[in-house]
Design a protein around this motif. Structure first.
Motif, short mmCIF file in Angstrom:
data_model
loop_
_atom_site.label_atom_id
_atom_site.label_comp_id
_atom_site.label_asym_id
_atom_site.label_seq_id
_atom_site.Cartn_x
_atom_site.Cartn_y
_atom_site.Cartn_z
N THR A 96 13.95 14.47 35.87
CA THR A 96 13.42 14.69 34.53
C THR A 96 14.50 14.31 33.54
O THR A 96 15.69 14.37 33.85
CB THR A 96 13.01 16.17 34.32
OG1 THR A 96 14.16 16.99 34.48
CG2 THR A 96 11.92 16.58 35.28
N VAL A 113 9.32 12.35 32.89
CA VAL A 113 9.62 12.33 34.32
C VAL A 113 9.83 10.88 34.75
O VAL A 113 9.21 9.96 34.23
CB VAL A 113 8.49 12.99 35.15
CG1 VAL A 113 8.39 14.47 34.81
CG2 VAL A 113 7.16 12.30 34.97
N PRO A 152 4.99 14.41 31.66
CA PRO A 152 4.47 15.20 32.78
C PRO A 152 2.95 15.08 32.76
O PRO A 152 2.31 15.37 31.74
CB PRO A 152 4.93 16.62 32.47
CG PRO A 152 6.08 16.45 31.51
CD PRO A 152 5.82 15.20 30.74
N GLU A 157 0.83 20.85 36.11
CA GLU A 157 1.57 19.60 36.24
C GLU A 157 2.97 19.73 35.61
O GLU A 157 3.95 19.23 36.16
CB GLU A 157 0.81 18.44 35.60
CG GLU A 157 -0.44 18.03 36.35
CD GLU A 157 -0.18 17.40 37.71
OE1 GLU A 157 0.98 17.04 38.02
OE2 GLU A 157 -1.14 17.26 38.49
N LEU A 158 3.07 20.42 34.50
CA LEU A 158 4.38 20.65 33.88
C LEU A 158 5.31 21.40 34.82
O LEU A 158 6.46 21.02 35.00
CB LEU A 158 4.22 21.41 32.56
CG LEU A 158 3.75 20.57 31.38
CD1 LEU A 158 3.07 21.44 30.34
CD2 LEU A 158 4.91 19.81 30.79
N GLU A 213 6.10 19.09 38.03
CA GLU A 213 6.86 17.86 37.81
C GLU A 213 8.17 18.05 37.07
O GLU A 213 9.05 17.21 37.19
CB GLU A 213 5.99 16.83 37.06
CG GLU A 213 4.81 16.36 37.87
CD GLU A 213 4.11 15.17 37.26
OE1 GLU A 213 4.46 14.76 36.13
OE2 GLU A 213 3.20 14.63 37.92
N THR A 214 8.30 19.14 36.29
CA THR A 214 9.51 19.29 35.48
C THR A 214 10.29 20.58 35.75
O THR A 214 11.43 20.69 35.32
CB THR A 214 9.18 19.28 33.97
OG1 THR A 214 8.47 20.48 33.63
CG2 THR A 214 8.37 18.05 33.59
N ILE A 239 8.61 12.97 42.00
CA ILE A 239 9.45 12.88 40.80
C ILE A 239 10.90 12.70 41.20
O ILE A 239 11.46 13.51 41.94
CB ILE A 239 9.29 14.15 39.93
CG1 ILE A 239 7.82 14.40 39.58
CG2 ILE A 239 10.15 14.06 38.67
CD1 ILE A 239 7.14 13.28 38.82
#
Length: 149
Positions: free
Chosen positions: A106, A23, A37, A54-55, A58-59, A103
């Protein structure tokens, strides 16, 4: 007397076809920085659940965690100590929802691209490359080494 407590965080290395999911974050400096991440454990949350959350946030990828990389202890320049649980996982599906506002983007980057970012001082912490190198060296532990109720 106050009691010292480290910050507990999670981070996941996700590799696909020789590229790593990272990220890009705006941390207020002259350049963005890159990280796996990652994020903090929330109250009452299990460590593996935090990594998966979190994955997703954030992604926008659904990832299956397969291995534990270990506990990484890092003292940041500001004096804060982080106990970061590292995981390895496989990308399963693109979820398609908006990313966490912190973020910028990615990326799937090759090792050489990550090394170039490291030379430029654009990795969030030294743990980013340490986790990648541990992954490439096959330093994995079974997930059941984490004991949570």
């Amino acid at each position: 007397m106050s009691r010292w407590q480290p910050f507990v965080s999670v981070a996941t290395v996700v590799e696909r076809a020789g590229r790593f999911l990272v990220v890009e974050e705006d941390r207020g400096g002259p350049h963005s920085v890159f990280n796996q991440p990652a994020g903090h454990l929330e109250p009452g949350e299990r460590i593996q659940d935090a990594a998966l959350r979190e994955l997703r946030e954030e992604t926008a990828w659904q990832v299956g965690l397969s291995d534990y990389l270990g506990l990484y202890v890092f003292q940041a320049p500001d004096g804060k100590t982080f106990h970061s649980h590292g995981f390895y996982g496989m990308a399963l599906a693109r979820l398609g929802h908006a990313l966490d506002p912190a973020i910028l983007a990615t990326h799937w980057l090759a090792l050489e691209e990550l090394e170039a970012l490291e030379r430029e001082g654009r990795l969030r912490s030294p743990l980013v490359m340490r986790r990648v190198h541990d992954t490439l060296a096959g330093r994995f532990y079974p997930m059941d080494v984490i004991h949570e109720r």
